[in-house]
Scaffold this motif. Structure first.
Motif, PDB file in Angstrom:
ATOM      1  N   THR A 217       0.840  -1.198   0.000  1.00 46.23           N
ATOM      2  CA  THR A 217       0.000   0.000   0.000  1.00 46.23           C
ATOM      3  C   THR A 217       0.875   1.248   0.000  1.00 46.23           C
ATOM      4  O   THR A 217       1.911   1.291   0.667  1.00 46.23           O
ATOM      5  N   TYR A 218       0.439   2.242  -0.755  1.00 42.65           N
ATOM      6  CA  TYR A 218       1.147   3.531  -0.794  1.00 42.65           C
ATOM      7  C   TYR A 218       0.147   4.629  -0.489  1.00 42.65           C
ATOM      8  O   TYR A 218      -0.958   4.634  -1.036  1.00 42.65           O
ATOM      9  N   TRP A 219       0.509   5.537   0.424  1.00 43.42           N
ATOM     10  CA  TRP A 219      -0.357   6.662   0.764  1.00 43.42           C
ATOM     11  C   TRP A 219       0.155   7.909   0.049  1.00 43.42           C
ATOM     12  O   TRP A 219       1.090   8.567   0.527  1.00 43.42           O
ATOM     13  N   PRO A 220      -0.412   8.245  -1.102  1.00 38.96           N
ATOM     14  CA  PRO A 220       0.122   9.379  -1.877  1.00 38.96           C
ATOM     15  C   PRO A 220      -0.057  10.724  -1.197  1.00 38.96           C
ATOM     16  O   PRO A 220       0.755  11.619  -1.384  1.00 38.96           O
ATOM     17  N   GLY A 221      -1.095  10.889  -0.395  1.00 36.83           N
ATOM     18  CA  GLY A 221      -1.330  12.189   0.236  1.00 36.83           C
ATOM     19  C   GLY A 221      -0.197  12.637   1.130  1.00 36.83           C
ATOM     20  O   GLY A 221       0.164  13.815   1.160  1.00 36.83           O
ATOM     21  N   VAL A 222       0.389  11.693   1.842  1.00 37.50           N
ATOM     22  CA  VAL A 222       1.492  12.008   2.757  1.00 37.50           C
ATOM     23  C   VAL A 222       2.816  11.446   2.259  1.00 37.50           C
ATOM     24  O   VAL A 222       3.849  11.626   2.897  1.00 37.50           O
ATOM     25  N   GLY A 223       2.771  10.753   1.121  1.00 34.46           N
ATOM     26  CA  GLY A 223       4.006  10.205   0.557  1.00 34.46           C
ATOM     27  C   GLY A 223       4.598   9.085   1.369  1.00 34.46           C
ATOM     28  O   GLY A 223       5.816   8.904   1.389  1.00 34.46           O
ATOM     29  N   LEU A 224       3.763   8.301   2.052  1.00 33.27           N
ATOM     30  CA  LEU A 224       4.275   7.223   2.909  1.00 33.27           C
ATOM     31  C   LEU A 224       4.353   5.929   2.103  1.00 33.27           C
ATOM     32  O   LEU A 224       3.323   5.369   1.699  1.00 33.27           O
ATOM     33  N   PRO A 225       5.570   5.430   1.836  1.00 31.38           N
ATOM     34  CA  PRO A 225       5.703   4.254   0.970  1.00 31.38           C
ATOM     35  C   PRO A 225       5.447   2.928   1.668  1.00 31.38           C
ATOM     36  O   PRO A 225       5.198   1.924   0.999  1.00 31.38           O
ATOM     37  N   THR A 226       5.536   2.886   2.997  1.00 33.85           N
ATOM     38  CA  THR A 226       5.401   1.615   3.713  1.00 33.85           C
ATOM     39  C   THR A 226       4.432   1.741   4.890  1.00 33.85           C
ATOM     40  O   THR A 226       4.790   1.440   6.034  1.00 33.85           O
ATOM     41  N   PRO A 227       3.187   2.172   4.656  1.00 34.63           N
ATOM     42  CA  PRO A 227       2.250   2.317   5.786  1.00 34.63           C
ATOM     43  C   PRO A 227       1.911   0.994   6.456  1.00 34.63           C
ATOM     44  O   PRO A 227       1.443   0.990   7.596  1.00 34.63           O
ATOM     45  N   ALA A 228       2.162  -0.134   5.779  1.00 32.79           N
ATOM     46  CA  ALA A 228       1.899  -1.432   6.395  1.00 32.79           C
ATOM     47  C   ALA A 228       2.779  -1.676   7.612  1.00 32.79           C
ATOM     48  O   ALA A 228       2.458  -2.516   8.456  1.00 32.79           O
ATOM     49  N   TYR A 229       3.893  -0.936   7.700  1.00 33.35           N
ATOM     50  CA  TYR A 229       4.821  -1.091   8.828  1.00 33.35           C
ATOM     51  C   TYR A 229       4.586  -0.059   9.934  1.00 33.35           C
ATOM     52  O   TYR A 229       5.368  -0.008  10.892  1.00 33.35           O
ATOM     53  N   LEU A 230       3.530   0.726   9.847  1.00 32.64           N
ATOM     54  CA  LEU A 230       3.302   1.770  10.854  1.00 32.64           C
ATOM     55  C   LEU A 230       3.204   1.226  12.287  1.00 32.64           C
ATOM     56  O   LEU A 230       3.725   1.867  13.215  1.00 32.64           O
ATOM     57  N   PRO A 231       2.545   0.088  12.534  1.00 35.88           N
ATOM     58  CA  PRO A 231       2.543  -0.420  13.920  1.00 35.88           C
ATOM     59  C   PRO A 231       3.948  -0.620  14.470  1.00 35.88           C
ATOM     60  O   PRO A 231       4.217  -0.301  15.639  1.00 35.88           O
ATOM     61  N   GLN A 232       4.855  -1.151  13.639  1.00 36.24           N
ATOM     62  CA  GLN A 232       6.231  -1.329  14.091  1.00 36.24           C
ATOM     63  C   GLN A 232       6.884   0.015  14.391  1.00 36.24           C
ATOM     64  O   GLN A 232       7.558   0.168  15.424  1.00 36.24           O
ATOM     65  N   TYR A 233       6.703   0.996  13.521  1.00 32.45           N
ATOM     66  CA  TYR A 233       7.322   2.300  13.725  1.00 32.45           C
ATOM     67  C   TYR A 233       6.826   2.942  15.018  1.00 32.45           C
ATOM     68  O   TYR A 233       7.620   3.456  15.819  1.00 32.45           O
ATOM     69  N   VAL A 234       5.513   2.912  15.226  1.00 30.85           N
ATOM     70  CA  VAL A 234       4.932   3.580  16.399  1.00 30.85           C
ATOM     71  C   VAL A 234       5.327   2.862  17.686  1.00 30.85           C
ATOM     72  O   VAL A 234       5.773   3.496  18.657  1.00 30.85           O
ATOM     73  N   LEU A 235       5.192   1.547  17.712  1.00 34.09           N
ATOM     74  CA  LEU A 235       5.471   0.817  18.950  1.00 34.09           C
ATOM     75  C   LEU A 235       6.956   0.819  19.294  1.00 34.09           C
ATOM     76  O   LEU A 235       7.321   0.826  20.473  1.00 34.09           O
ATOM     77  N   LEU A 236       7.823   0.819  18.297  1.00 37.56           N
ATOM     78  CA  LEU A 236       9.245   0.899  18.607  1.00 37.56           C
ATOM     79  C   LEU A 236       9.636   2.302  19.063  1.00 37.56           C
ATOM     80  O   LEU A 236      10.540   2.449  19.896  1.00 37.56           O
ATOM     81  N   PHE A 237       8.992   3.330  18.548  1.00 40.57           N
ATOM     82  CA  PHE A 237       9.219   4.678  19.086  1.00 40.57           C
ATOM     83  C   PHE A 237       8.807   4.729  20.560  1.00 40.57           C
ATOM     84  O   PHE A 237       9.541   5.246  21.405  1.00 40.57           O
ATOM     85  N   VAL A 238       7.641   4.173  20.871  1.00 38.85           N
ATOM     86  CA  VAL A 238       7.178   4.122  22.265  1.00 38.85           C
ATOM     87  C   VAL A 238       8.150   3.302  23.106  1.00 38.85           C
ATOM     88  O   VAL A 238       8.466   3.661  24.250  1.00 38.85           O
ATOM     89  N   ALA A 239       8.644   2.193  22.556  1.00 44.17           N
ATOM     90  CA  ALA A 239       9.613   1.373  23.287  1.00 44.17           C
ATOM     91  C   ALA A 239      10.877   2.164  23.582  1.00 44.17           C
ATOM     92  O   ALA A 239      11.479   2.024  24.655  1.00 44.17           O
ATOM     93  N   GLY A 240      11.297   3.016  22.643  1.00 45.52           N
ATOM     94  CA  GLY A 240      12.464   3.853  22.886  1.00 45.52           C
ATOM     95  C   GLY A 240      12.230   4.825  24.034  1.00 45.52           C
ATOM     96  O   GLY A 240      13.111   5.035  24.882  1.00 45.52           O
ATOM     97  N   VAL A 241      11.042   5.420  24.070  1.00 44.78           N
ATOM     98  CA  VAL A 241      10.700   6.333  25.167  1.00 44.78           C
ATOM     99  C   VAL A 241      10.726   5.592  26.495  1.00 44.78           C
ATOM    100  O   VAL A 241      11.309   6.059  27.491  1.00 44.78           O
ATOM    101  N   LEU A 242      10.096   4.419  26.547  1.00 46.47           N
ATOM    102  CA  LEU A 242      10.039   3.652  27.790  1.00 46.47           C
ATOM    103  C   LEU A 242      11.410   3.105  28.174  1.00 46.47           C
ATOM    104  O   LEU A 242      11.718   2.976  29.370  1.00 46.47           O
ATOM    105  N   ALA A 243      12.221   2.764  27.190  1.00 45.04           N
ATOM    106  CA  ALA A 243      13.561   2.250  27.489  1.00 45.04           C
ATOM    107  C   ALA A 243      14.374   3.264  28.264  1.00 45.04           C
ATOM    108  O   ALA A 243      15.158   2.916  29.164  1.00 45.04           O
TER     109      ALA A 243
END
Length: 385
Positions: A217-243
């Motif tokens: 899937t590609y989101w042209p409005g925001v230019g996001l080439p890999t939105p299927a990986y968004l859960p990984q991006y968000v949860l790993l960012f949160v993991a970094g904060v908690l770490a």
């Protein structure tokens, strides 16, 4: 169980900066592989269906399993300490400058320049150059900065709301009750069970998310080439904060790092196989769930393993490493221009895809850091890069 008060990460960690350098070089390698591989998804491509071209595709797919998610984890590590020092409002304004300005400049300048090879066709279709300049293309690799800006502002908003809530409760400034809840967390060592539980949660969330946003899937409005990986991006960012809050960086053991790295390396083959099976039109629930599991095993294993490996073996920063770390964000921003320029220069060269990939990468790495150094010498540029 003995615990110690967690301290926010407020100073640079040499091994984390060294990891940023590694990941930045991997970004250059990733896009160099897209230039010559059998997956033409870059500004300038010379696609090859040869064995080396297919190998470059496998390299790109394997990279995608983990390296951008790891980028988000590393980015999250220093966010709590920055908010602690500056406050949510000042932190948000700083992020808008440090991330928003490069994003806008890239979109206004670099993006149309990179799209210039497509101008003759658009011109023949009757489009004006002005419309072409402002309408063609997307943020490209700067999607990472775009998503990171959203996550950073969301965290700042959370901290601001939390601060107002504690103020309404009448907490006394300077006491634990008056601070963000996260600051009162204690450092607890990560166990294998906790890491496995995180992988399980991430796997389920990823699977459910991909029912609506499948791979490709590609989101042209925001230019996001890999939105299927968004859960990984968000949860790993949160993991970094908690770490940062829980002291996980120092509590990870060498054994955990070694096991995680071995699991990640072994898991790459399983993840590639699962991805191949999942690409079939009739792939069932079990295959798609196995794909999500294999990808996230690689992602979390690589993150844990590399954090421990670099903490134990590559924590020192000689002069060249400090230089590279200082300019790594600028390299990330400008690398498409360098890669495309060098690739166009070597376009007449007749050579296997793998050879041209190596030439492009070897030349572009020093050129990118040199260009970043010169760019940051311009007054005011270092403020945002």
């Amino acid at each position: 169980m003995t615990t110690i008060a967690a301290r926010p990460t407020t100073t640079r960690l040499g091994y984390v900066d060294n990891l940023r350098i590694l990941l930045t070089v991997l970004v250059l390698a990733h896009h160099s592989a897209l230039t010559y591989g059998a997956l033409p998804m870059w500004y300038w491509t010379e696609p090859s269906e040869s064995l080396s071209g297919l190998a470059l595709v496998a390299f790109v797919v394997a990279n995608q399993f983990w390296f951008m998610g790891f980028f988000f984890l590393l980015s999250g590590l220093f966010v709590p300490g920055s908010v602690d020092r500056k406050g949510p409002g000042a932190f948000a304004r700083d992020r808008l400058v440090r991330l928003g300005v490069p994003l806008i400049v890239f979109w206004l300048v670099a993006r149309p320049v990179l799209s210039l090879p497509g101008w003759p066709e658009r011109r023949d279709q009757g489009e004006s150059f002005l419309r072409f300049w402002f309408s063609t293309g997307d943020p490209g690799p700067m999607w990472f900065v775009e998503v990171l800006l959203v996550l950073s502002l969301a965290y700042a908003a959370f901290r601001a709301v939390r601060a107002r809530s504690t103020a309404r409760l009448g907490a006394v400034p300077g006491t634990d009750a008056a601070t963000d809840t996260a600051t009162s967390l204690v450092a607890r060592p990560l166990t294998f069970r906790a890491i496995a539980a995180f992988v399980a949660v991430l796997t389920v969330v990823t699977y459910l998310w991909r029912l609506a946003v499948p791979l490709g899937t590609y989101w042209p409005g925001v230019g996001l080439p890999t939105p299927a990986y968004l859960p990984q991006y968000v949860l790993l960012f949160v993991a970094g904060v908690l770490a940062t809050r829980r002291g996980w960086l120092t509590s990870l053991t060498v054994r955990q790092g070694r096991v995680a790295l071995i699991v990640a390396l072994v898991g790459v083959g399983a993840a590639l196989g699962a991805s191949a099976l999942a690409s079939a039109p009739d792939a069932g629930i079990v295959v798609l769930l196995a794909q999500s599991l294999a990808e996230n095993v690689v992602a979390i294993g690589a993150a844990v393993g590399l954090l421990v490996l670099f903490r134990e073996r590559f924590s020192g920063q000689p002069a060249w490493a400090r230089f590279a770390a200082q300019h790594s964000f600028a390299v990330y921003v400008i690398h498409p221009l360098v890669l495309v320029g060098v690739a166009m220069l070597f376009a007449p060269l007749v050579a296997p895809a793998g050879v041209k990939f190596l030439i492009l990468l070897v030349l572009s790495v020093p050129l990118c850091w040199g260009a970043a150094y010169l760019l940051r010498r311009i007054p005011g540029v270092a403020r945002v890069l």
